[in-house]
Write a protein that holds these residues in place. Structure first.
Motif, PDB file in Angstrom:
ATOM      1  N   GLN A   7       0.833  -1.205   0.000  1.00  0.00           N
ATOM      2  CA  GLN A   7       0.000   0.000   0.000  1.00  0.00           C
ATOM      3  C   GLN A   7       0.866   1.253   0.000  1.00  0.00           C
ATOM      4  O   GLN A   7       0.619   2.187  -0.771  1.00  0.00           O
ATOM      5  CB  GLN A   7      -0.916   0.015   1.221  1.00  0.00           C
ATOM      6  N   TYR A  27      -7.550   6.928   1.452  1.00  0.00           N
ATOM      7  CA  TYR A  27      -8.292   5.903   2.191  1.00  0.00           C
ATOM      8  C   TYR A  27      -8.927   4.890   1.238  1.00  0.00           C
ATOM      9  O   TYR A  27      -8.982   3.696   1.545  1.00  0.00           O
ATOM     10  CB  TYR A  27      -9.352   6.530   3.095  1.00  0.00           C
ATOM     11  N   THR A  28      -9.396   5.357   0.099  1.00  0.00           N
ATOM     12  CA  THR A  28      -9.981   4.442  -0.890  1.00  0.00           C
ATOM     13  C   THR A  28      -8.926   3.456  -1.378  1.00  0.00           C
ATOM     14  O   THR A  28      -9.185   2.259  -1.489  1.00  0.00           O
ATOM     15  CB  THR A  28     -10.585   5.230  -2.068  1.00  0.00           C
ATOM     16  N   ASP A  31      -8.203   0.808   1.136  1.00  0.00           N
ATOM     17  CA  ASP A  31      -9.283  -0.170   1.284  1.00  0.00           C
ATOM     18  C   ASP A  31      -9.300  -1.220   0.165  1.00  0.00           C
ATOM     19  O   ASP A  31     -10.104  -2.146   0.223  1.00  0.00           O
ATOM     20  CB  ASP A  31     -10.646   0.533   1.318  1.00  0.00           C
ATOM     21  N   THR A  33      -8.453  -4.421  -2.151  1.00  0.00           N
ATOM     22  CA  THR A  33      -8.000  -5.786  -1.880  1.00  0.00           C
ATOM     23  C   THR A  33      -6.590  -5.963  -2.447  1.00  0.00           C
ATOM     24  O   THR A  33      -6.149  -5.184  -3.302  1.00  0.00           O
ATOM     25  CB  THR A  33      -8.923  -6.816  -2.558  1.00  0.00           C
ATOM     26  N   GLU A  61     -15.150   0.271  -7.814  1.00  0.00           N
ATOM     27  CA  GLU A  61     -16.347   0.277  -6.948  1.00  0.00           C
ATOM     28  C   GLU A  61     -17.558  -0.230  -7.706  1.00  0.00           C
ATOM     29  O   GLU A  61     -18.382  -0.957  -7.156  1.00  0.00           O
ATOM     30  CB  GLU A  61     -16.589   1.680  -6.400  1.00  0.00           C
TER      31      GLU A  61
END
Length: 64
Positions: A7, A27-28, A31, A33, A61
Protein backbone atom coordinates in the motif's frame (compact mmCIF):
# COMPACT_ATOMS: atom_id res chain seq x y z
CA UNK A 1 3.48 -6.57 6.96
CA UNK A 2 3.50 -7.15 3.24
CA UNK A 3 0.09 -5.59 2.56
CA UNK A 4 1.10 -2.37 4.32
CA UNK A 5 4.37 -2.22 2.37
CA UNK A 6 2.50 -2.73 -0.90
CA UNK A 7 0.00 0.00 0.00
CA UNK A 8 2.76 2.44 0.96
CA UNK A 9 4.67 1.79 -2.27
CA UNK A 10 1.60 2.25 -4.45
CA UNK A 11 0.65 5.47 -2.65
CA UNK A 12 4.18 6.83 -3.22
CA UNK A 13 4.07 5.89 -6.89
CA UNK A 14 0.64 7.46 -7.32
CA UNK A 15 1.78 10.72 -5.73
CA UNK A 16 4.82 10.87 -8.00
CA UNK A 17 2.59 10.21 -11.01
CA UNK A 18 -0.45 12.42 -10.33
CA UNK A 19 0.56 14.66 -7.40
CA UNK A 20 -0.75 14.98 -3.85
CA UNK A 21 -3.70 12.69 -3.18
CA UNK A 22 -6.78 13.92 -1.33
CA UNK A 23 -7.20 12.14 2.00
CA UNK A 24 -10.42 10.43 0.83
CA UNK A 25 -8.57 9.04 -2.20
CA UNK A 26 -5.76 7.73 0.01
CA UNK A 27 -8.29 5.90 2.19
CA UNK A 28 -9.98 4.44 -0.89
CA UNK A 29 -6.64 3.07 -2.08
CA UNK A 30 -5.93 1.66 1.39
CA UNK A 31 -9.28 -0.17 1.28
CA UNK A 32 -8.44 -2.03 -1.95
CA UNK A 33 -8.00 -5.79 -1.88
CA UNK A 34 -4.55 -7.25 -2.58
CA UNK A 35 -5.74 -8.22 -6.07
CA UNK A 36 -7.00 -4.68 -6.75
CA UNK A 37 -3.69 -3.24 -5.51
CA UNK A 38 -1.82 -5.44 -7.96
CA UNK A 39 -4.07 -4.29 -10.80
CA UNK A 40 -3.63 -0.66 -9.71
CA UNK A 41 0.15 -1.06 -9.65
CA UNK A 42 0.00 -1.84 -13.36
CA UNK A 43 -2.77 0.62 -14.26
CA UNK A 44 -1.06 3.60 -12.61
CA UNK A 45 1.62 3.52 -15.29
CA UNK A 46 -1.02 4.88 -17.67
CA UNK A 47 -2.29 7.64 -15.35
CA UNK A 48 -1.51 11.26 -16.13
CA UNK A 49 -3.84 13.06 -13.74
CA UNK A 50 -5.70 12.56 -10.49
CA UNK A 51 -8.90 12.20 -12.52
CA UNK A 52 -7.41 9.09 -14.18
CA UNK A 53 -6.97 7.55 -10.74
CA UNK A 54 -10.44 8.66 -9.63
CA UNK A 55 -12.00 7.10 -12.73
CA UNK A 56 -10.12 3.84 -12.14
CA UNK A 57 -11.25 3.73 -8.52
CA UNK A 58 -14.83 4.38 -9.64
CA UNK A 59 -14.65 1.41 -12.00
CA UNK A 60 -13.42 -0.78 -9.14
CA UNK A 61 -16.35 0.28 -6.95
CA UNK A 62 -18.81 -0.29 -9.77
CA UNK A 63 -17.42 -3.78 -10.36
CA UNK A 64 -17.48 -4.74 -6.69
Amino acid sequence: GRQEERQALILRLLERKVGQLPEATRYTVLDLTPEQLLTLSEALLEFDTLSDLTAWLGQQEAGA
